[in-house]
Write a protein that holds these residues in place. Structure first.
Motif, PDB file in Angstrom:
ATOM      1  N   SER A   3      29.699  65.225  82.640  1.00 57.91           N
ATOM      2  CA  SER A   3      30.374  65.669  81.418  1.00 57.91           C
ATOM      3  C   SER A   3      31.276  66.860  81.688  1.00 57.91           C
ATOM      4  O   SER A   3      32.318  67.000  81.064  1.00 57.91           O
ATOM      5  CB  SER A   3      29.355  65.994  80.328  1.00 57.91           C
ATOM      6  N   LEU A  10      39.809  66.136  80.708  1.00 57.72           N
ATOM      7  CA  LEU A  10      40.410  66.051  79.386  1.00 57.72           C
ATOM      8  C   LEU A  10      41.154  67.332  79.040  1.00 57.72           C
ATOM      9  O   LEU A  10      42.158  67.302  78.331  1.00 57.72           O
ATOM     10  CB  LEU A  10      39.342  65.735  78.338  1.00 57.72           C
ATOM     11  N   LEU A  66      31.440  58.329  78.324  1.00 56.47           N
ATOM     12  CA  LEU A  66      32.217  59.532  78.639  1.00 56.47           C
ATOM     13  C   LEU A  66      31.533  60.744  78.008  1.00 56.47           C
ATOM     14  O   LEU A  66      32.077  61.365  77.077  1.00 56.47           O
ATOM     15  CB  LEU A  66      33.649  59.397  78.124  1.00 56.47           C
ATOM     16  N   THR A  69      32.816  64.243  75.817  1.00 55.95           N
ATOM     17  CA  THR A  69      34.165  64.088  75.265  1.00 55.95           C
ATOM     18  C   THR A  69      34.257  64.681  73.858  1.00 55.95           C
ATOM     19  O   THR A  69      35.154  65.466  73.566  1.00 55.95           O
ATOM     20  CB  THR A  69      34.578  62.610  75.235  1.00 55.95           C
ATOM     21  N   HIS A  72      33.770  68.568  73.699  1.00 55.70           N
ATOM     22  CA  HIS A  72      34.653  69.386  74.534  1.00 55.70           C
ATOM     23  C   HIS A  72      35.408  70.383  73.653  1.00 55.70           C
ATOM     24  O   HIS A  72      35.882  70.032  72.566  1.00 55.70           O
ATOM     25  CB  HIS A  72      35.638  68.478  75.281  1.00 55.70           C
ATOM     26  N   TYR A  75      38.743  69.160  72.345  1.00 55.12           N
ATOM     27  CA  TYR A  75      38.745  67.823  71.735  1.00 55.12           C
ATOM     28  C   TYR A  75      39.851  67.674  70.700  1.00 55.12           C
ATOM     29  O   TYR A  75      40.540  66.659  70.663  1.00 55.12           O
ATOM     30  CB  TYR A  75      37.374  67.523  71.111  1.00 55.12           C
TER      31      TYR A  75
END
Length: 110
Positions: A3, A10, A66, A69, A72, A75
């Motif tokens: 992660s 990301l 994922l 995600t 995050h 995000y």
């Protein structure tokens, strides 16, 4: 650890969206094309992440395939992008194999 790696990948995607849009806002002709993938399944790798996550089954797929995600810190910056858009900016961390797994799991959602 996975992660953290995906989260870092990301985060890299955050800087690009602000500069990536170079075409004028003429999205109306693209709308019929977007309807075609929806007929194939509820969600695809081209569906915006926030749309997938809005559905409980879709969120379960994202969280499983994922992890990290949706939690995050950045995000909000990349949630409007699709997984196909985020993957190339992940420096190889979101691999074709991961995308294949996500696509398979998303296709199973009715």
């Amino acid at each position: 650890m996975k992660s953290v790696v995906i989260g870092a990948a990301l985060a890299l995607a955050v800087a690009v969206p602000a500069t990536a849009q170079t075409a004028p806002v003429e999205a109306a002709p693209a709308a019929p094309a977007a309807a075609a993938p929806a007929a194939a399944g509820k969600f695809t790798l081209d569906t915006p992440i926030e749309t997938i996550v809005a559905d409980p089954a879709g969120k379960a797929v994202i969280d499983a395939d994922l992890p990290g995600t949706t939690t995050h810190p950045m995000y909000d910056s990349f949630k409007g992008m699709s997984l196909n858009q985020v993957a190339p900016m992940s420096n190889g961390l979101i691999t074709p194999e991961v995308l294949t797994k996500v696509a398979t799991d998303l296709a199973a959602i009715k």
